[in-house]
Design an enzyme around this catalytic site. Sequence first.
Site, PDB file in Angstrom:
ATOM      1  N   LYS A  84       0.847  -1.204   0.000  1.00 41.03           N
ATOM      2  CA  LYS A  84       0.000   0.000   0.000  1.00 41.03           C
ATOM      3  C   LYS A  84       0.880   1.250   0.000  1.00 41.03           C
ATOM      4  O   LYS A  84       1.606   1.495   0.963  1.00 41.03           O
ATOM      5  CB  LYS A  84      -0.909   0.048   1.234  1.00 41.03           C
ATOM      6  CG  LYS A  84      -1.990   1.121   1.089  1.00 41.03           C
ATOM      7  CD  LYS A  84      -2.696   1.438   2.374  1.00 41.03           C
ATOM      8  CE  LYS A  84      -2.132   2.638   3.082  1.00 41.03           C
ATOM      9  NZ  LYS A  84      -2.157   3.890   2.307  1.00 41.03           N
ATOM     10  N   GLU A 134      -1.458   7.419   0.419  1.00 43.31           N
ATOM     11  CA  GLU A 134      -2.560   7.978  -0.372  1.00 43.31           C
ATOM     12  C   GLU A 134      -2.170   9.331  -0.977  1.00 43.31           C
ATOM     13  O   GLU A 134      -2.777   9.798  -1.934  1.00 43.31           O
ATOM     14  CB  GLU A 134      -3.844   8.105   0.462  1.00 43.31           C
ATOM     15  CG  GLU A 134      -3.703   8.786   1.812  1.00 43.31           C
ATOM     16  CD  GLU A 134      -3.304   7.820   2.938  1.00 43.31           C
ATOM     17  OE1 GLU A 134      -2.299   7.103   2.780  1.00 43.31           O
ATOM     18  OE2 GLU A 134      -3.983   7.828   3.969  1.00 43.31           O
ATOM     19  N   GLY A 171       6.606   4.703   8.540  1.00 42.19           N
ATOM     20  CA  GLY A 171       5.728   5.854   8.723  1.00 42.19           C
ATOM     21  C   GLY A 171       5.921   6.455  10.103  1.00 42.19           C
ATOM     22  O   GLY A 171       6.975   6.265  10.731  1.00 42.19           O
ATOM     23  N   GLY A 172       4.926   7.156  10.585  1.00 38.62           N
ATOM     24  CA  GLY A 172       5.037   7.860  11.856  1.00 38.62           C
ATOM     25  C   GLY A 172       5.005   6.915  13.061  1.00 38.62           C
ATOM     26  O   GLY A 172       4.447   5.822  12.986  1.00 38.62           O
ATOM     27  N   THR A 179       1.416   6.021  14.265  1.00 40.70           N
ATOM     28  CA  THR A 179       0.785   4.982  13.434  1.00 40.70           C
ATOM     29  C   THR A 179       1.450   3.631  13.714  1.00 40.70           C
ATOM     30  O   THR A 179       0.764   2.603  13.798  1.00 40.70           O
ATOM     31  CB  THR A 179       0.931   5.301  11.920  1.00 40.70           C
ATOM     32  OG1 THR A 179       0.711   6.688  11.712  1.00 40.70           O
ATOM     33  CG2 THR A 179      -0.026   4.507  11.088  1.00 40.70           C
ATOM     34  N   GLY A 180       2.767   3.637  13.872  1.00 46.15           N
ATOM     35  CA  GLY A 180       3.502   2.394  14.137  1.00 46.15           C
ATOM     36  C   GLY A 180       3.023   1.714  15.416  1.00 46.15           C
ATOM     37  O   GLY A 180       2.880   0.486  15.465  1.00 46.15           O
ATOM     38  N   GLU A 199       9.649   0.950  10.748  1.00 39.66           N
ATOM     39  CA  GLU A 199      10.630   2.032  10.511  1.00 39.66           C
ATOM     40  C   GLU A 199       9.892   3.327  10.773  1.00 39.66           C
ATOM     41  O   GLU A 199       9.038   3.732   9.979  1.00 39.66           O
ATOM     42  CB  GLU A 199      11.115   1.993   9.056  1.00 39.66           C
ATOM     43  CG  GLU A 199      11.818   0.717   8.647  1.00 39.66           C
ATOM     44  CD  GLU A 199      13.232   0.607   9.199  1.00 39.66           C
ATOM     45  OE1 GLU A 199      13.720   1.586   9.783  1.00 39.66           O
ATOM     46  OE2 GLU A 199      13.832  -0.462   9.049  1.00 39.66           O
ATOM     47  N   CYS A 211      13.211  11.007   7.412  1.00 39.56           N
ATOM     48  CA  CYS A 211      13.094  10.465   8.774  1.00 39.56           C
ATOM     49  C   CYS A 211      14.390  10.654   9.560  1.00 39.56           C
ATOM     50  O   CYS A 211      14.367  10.889  10.762  1.00 39.56           O
ATOM     51  CB  CYS A 211      12.708   9.001   8.731  1.00 39.56           C
ATOM     52  SG  CYS A 211      13.791   8.046   7.674  1.00 39.56           S
ATOM     53  N   GLU A 228       8.979  15.315  16.343  1.00 40.34           N
ATOM     54  CA  GLU A 228       9.383  15.310  14.937  1.00 40.34           C
ATOM     55  C   GLU A 228       8.504  16.293  14.166  1.00 40.34           C
ATOM     56  O   GLU A 228       7.286  16.145  14.112  1.00 40.34           O
ATOM     57  CB  GLU A 228       9.212  13.902  14.350  1.00 40.34           C
ATOM     58  CG  GLU A 228       9.675  13.816  12.914  1.00 40.34           C
ATOM     59  CD  GLU A 228       9.385  12.461  12.278  1.00 40.34           C
ATOM     60  OE1 GLU A 228       8.238  11.991  12.376  1.00 40.34           O
ATOM     61  OE2 GLU A 228      10.303  11.883  11.675  1.00 40.34           O
TER      62      GLU A 228
HETATM   63  P1  NAD Z   1       1.919   7.902   8.420  1.00 37.08           P
HETATM   64  O1  NAD Z   1       2.233   7.074   9.610  1.00 37.08           O
HETATM   65  O2  NAD Z   1       0.815   8.900   8.526  1.00 37.08           O
HETATM   66  O3  NAD Z   1       1.506   6.979   7.179  1.00 37.08           O
HETATM   67  C1  NAD Z   1       2.370   5.996   6.652  1.00 37.08           C
HETATM   68  C2  NAD Z   1       1.543   4.954   5.922  1.00 37.08           C
HETATM   69  O4  NAD Z   1       0.715   4.282   6.874  1.00 37.08           O
HETATM   70  C3  NAD Z   1       0.593   5.519   4.860  1.00 37.08           C
HETATM   71  O5  NAD Z   1       0.566   4.643   3.747  1.00 37.08           O
HETATM   72  C4  NAD Z   1      -0.741   5.513   5.576  1.00 37.08           C
HETATM   73  O6  NAD Z   1      -1.835   5.417   4.704  1.00 37.08           O
HETATM   74  C5  NAD Z   1      -0.617   4.254   6.435  1.00 37.08           C
HETATM   75  N1  NAD Z   1      -1.497   4.219   7.600  1.00 37.08           N
HETATM   76  C6  NAD Z   1      -1.985   5.257   8.313  1.00 37.08           C
HETATM   77  N2  NAD Z   1      -2.780   4.807   9.313  1.00 37.08           N
HETATM   78  C7  NAD Z   1      -2.766   3.459   9.233  1.00 37.08           C
HETATM   79  C8  NAD Z   1      -3.404   2.423   9.986  1.00 37.08           C
HETATM   80  N3  NAD Z   1      -4.200   2.692  11.022  1.00 37.08           N
HETATM   81  N4  NAD Z   1      -3.170   1.145   9.638  1.00 37.08           N
HETATM   82  C9  NAD Z   1      -2.347   0.855   8.606  1.00 37.08           C
HETATM   83  N5  NAD Z   1      -1.751   1.785   7.844  1.00 37.08           N
HETATM   84  C10 NAD Z   1      -1.955   3.075   8.157  1.00 37.08           C
HETATM   85  O7  NAD Z   1       3.267   8.572   7.973  1.00 37.08           O
HETATM   86  P2  NAD Z   1       3.508   9.640   6.817  1.00 37.08           P
HETATM   87  O8  NAD Z   1       3.014  10.974   7.263  1.00 37.08           O
HETATM   88  O9  NAD Z   1       3.031   9.080   5.531  1.00 37.08           O
HETATM   89  O10 NAD Z   1       5.115   9.653   6.756  1.00 37.08           O
HETATM   90  C11 NAD Z   1       5.921  10.425   7.567  1.00 37.08           C
HETATM   91  C12 NAD Z   1       6.521   9.601   8.676  1.00 37.08           C
HETATM   92  O11 NAD Z   1       7.243   8.502   8.151  1.00 37.08           O
HETATM   93  C13 NAD Z   1       7.528  10.385   9.514  1.00 37.08           C
HETATM   94  O12 NAD Z   1       7.275  10.158  10.871  1.00 37.08           O
HETATM   95  C14 NAD Z   1       8.869   9.782   9.112  1.00 37.08           C
HETATM   96  O13 NAD Z   1       9.877   9.898  10.090  1.00 37.08           O
HETATM   97  C15 NAD Z   1       8.488   8.377   8.841  1.00 37.08           C
HETATM   98  N6  NAD Z   1       9.499   7.716   8.007  1.00 37.08           N
HETATM   99  C16 NAD Z   1      10.351   6.829   8.600  1.00 37.08           C
HETATM  100  C17 NAD Z   1      11.351   6.221   7.844  1.00 37.08           C
HETATM  101  C18 NAD Z   1      12.327   5.252   8.464  1.00 37.08           C
HETATM  102  O14 NAD Z   1      13.021   4.565   7.720  1.00 37.08           O
HETATM  103  N7  NAD Z   1      12.431   5.170   9.785  1.00 37.08           N
HETATM  104  C19 NAD Z   1      11.456   6.510   6.484  1.00 37.08           C
HETATM  105  C20 NAD Z   1      10.561   7.411   5.912  1.00 37.08           C
HETATM  106  C21 NAD Z   1       9.578   8.013   6.684  1.00 37.08           C
END
Ligand code: NAD
Length: 497
Positions: free
Chosen positions: A181, A184, A234-235, A238-239, A256, A290, A391
């Site tokens: 996925k 969006e 991702g964030g 969310t993680g 990550e 990140c 962050e």
């Molecule tokens: P986000 O957590 O909002 O979204 C990431 C992904 O998760 C998207 O595809 C989103 O649709 C999906 N998502 C959201 N809610 C979900 C749920 N409840 N269940 C499953 N999937 C869900 O993050 P973002 O705003 O897209 O990205 C920015 C973040 O990503 C920053 O915090 C950044 O530090 C982090 N990031 C980390 C790394 C790393 O390698 N550590 C690399 C790139 C980005």
Amino acid sequence: MVEVKNQVVNLKMYIDGEWKEAENQQTRLVYNPANGEIIAKAPEGTITDARAAIDAARKAFDTGVWSGISAQERASYLLKIADKIDSYAEELTELETMDNGKPLREAGFDVADAAACFRYYAGLITKPDGQTYHVADPMQAMVVREPVGVCGLIVPWNYPLLMSVWKIAPALAAGNTIVFKPSEVTPVTPQKLFEIFEEVGLPKGAANMVMGAGAVVGNEIVSHPDVDMVSFTGGTKTGKHIMKTAADTMKKVSLELGGKSPNIIFADSDFETAVDYALFGIYAGSGQVCSAGSRILVEESIYDQFVARFVERARKIKVGPGNDPSTEMGPLVSADHLEKILYYIELGKQEGATVACGGNRIVTAGLEKGYFVEPTVFVNVEQEMRIVQEEIFGPVVVIQKFKDEEEAIKLANGTIYGLAGGVFTKDGAKGLRVIKKLRAGITWINSYHPTYNEAPWGGYKQSGIGRSLGTFGLEEFQEIKQININLQVEPVGWFSN
Ligand code: NAD
């Protein structure tokens, strides 16, 4: 300036080898961050769509159309994908710039790295692995690595292509089938990647892509019992949610997450090199990286001189649309993200920090419809301020002061995060001593940002669990099995009757 084709692309999902709209025909608009224009309509996938993709991946895994072929055959598919990425490099670069906003030179680097990542895992999967053990006769013991099964791969928007490839390449190399996925916000380049998968003839169901909201499609991937593993970037918030949801079906998780990484500048560093890398550390990718060096810690004796030089150079960064080759820093990814960054800048002021430069949305002619923010520097900050602890994920840096090595380490480690960090000094022993004290997974001495497909990527503390890339990144997508073989086939004789 590279021309952006003025047409709205209708994106599709890729499920079981077929291009699909959302089952309810709903779509979501995708915008060019440089000018706010609509560039694509993406399917707003539903739970039903996610289940169709999971079913396809499950069937493909269980029938062995991908997991059952030899590692050499899988490697040859991966090499073909890498060659196709190279052959579409120009198109992919332009798409990535349009999708995410990043300057062409950054996008071009990502595309080349994506091809290299497929090649790396094509090579790695055909190299020796496993172990044998010296155990008592007549037994022979060994360990083999196997694919985990169906892997749900969920990625963010900051590297739409590269974050996808960091997961897809090792997952497929290991023999897993995938439900992927994209964010969006940036589904355009990922669709092109899946077109490449179709072109090289990847078996049906091996790689599936669903688009749509995280809370709907993403959540279904994380909670569905037929998905064996979730690899998420991702964030941190969310993680945490994903980890809790995945617990119900005891999925393997790889996370990550976010960072607030320190960049420590000692007085004995090469001054201009330290300033230069500190600028690169925060403003590359408009700070939407990140591992960005978003907290600069400077030794007291050179603090004022460092701030003056850093601000002088930050003011000169050429901000503009990514498709202008002279642009050094592009826009933020979306209108929502722009709001978030402006909120943090206001918050910093309310907390009592001083804006040493920047701090505003850029609305000069030509940029007024895009999501541009000035390179921003906060000074007079305290460790407990939210702009120091949280962050921000934009072109906003805090510059703090430290007295000695001990205080530098204490401040550097003083957040919930532990993703990355840098140290600048000409004293080699001090550099390594300080890096070893950093609670972070990705570090540099006298540098910032360069990393390699060969080396593990990931964080300590609340920056994540597990590692991407390198041999570690392949192991994330593998189960480990011990096999004990009896070389003398006769009853064990444990019971007398
Ligand atoms: P986000 O957590 O909002 O979204 C990431 C992904 O998760 C998207 O595809 C989103 O649709 C999906 N998502 C959201 N809610 C979900 C749920 N409840 N269940 C499953 N999937 C869900 O993050 P973002 O705003 O897209 O990205 C920015 C973040 O990503 C920053 O915090 C950044 O530090 C982090 N990031 C980390 C790394 C790393 O390698 N550590 C690399 C790139 C980005």
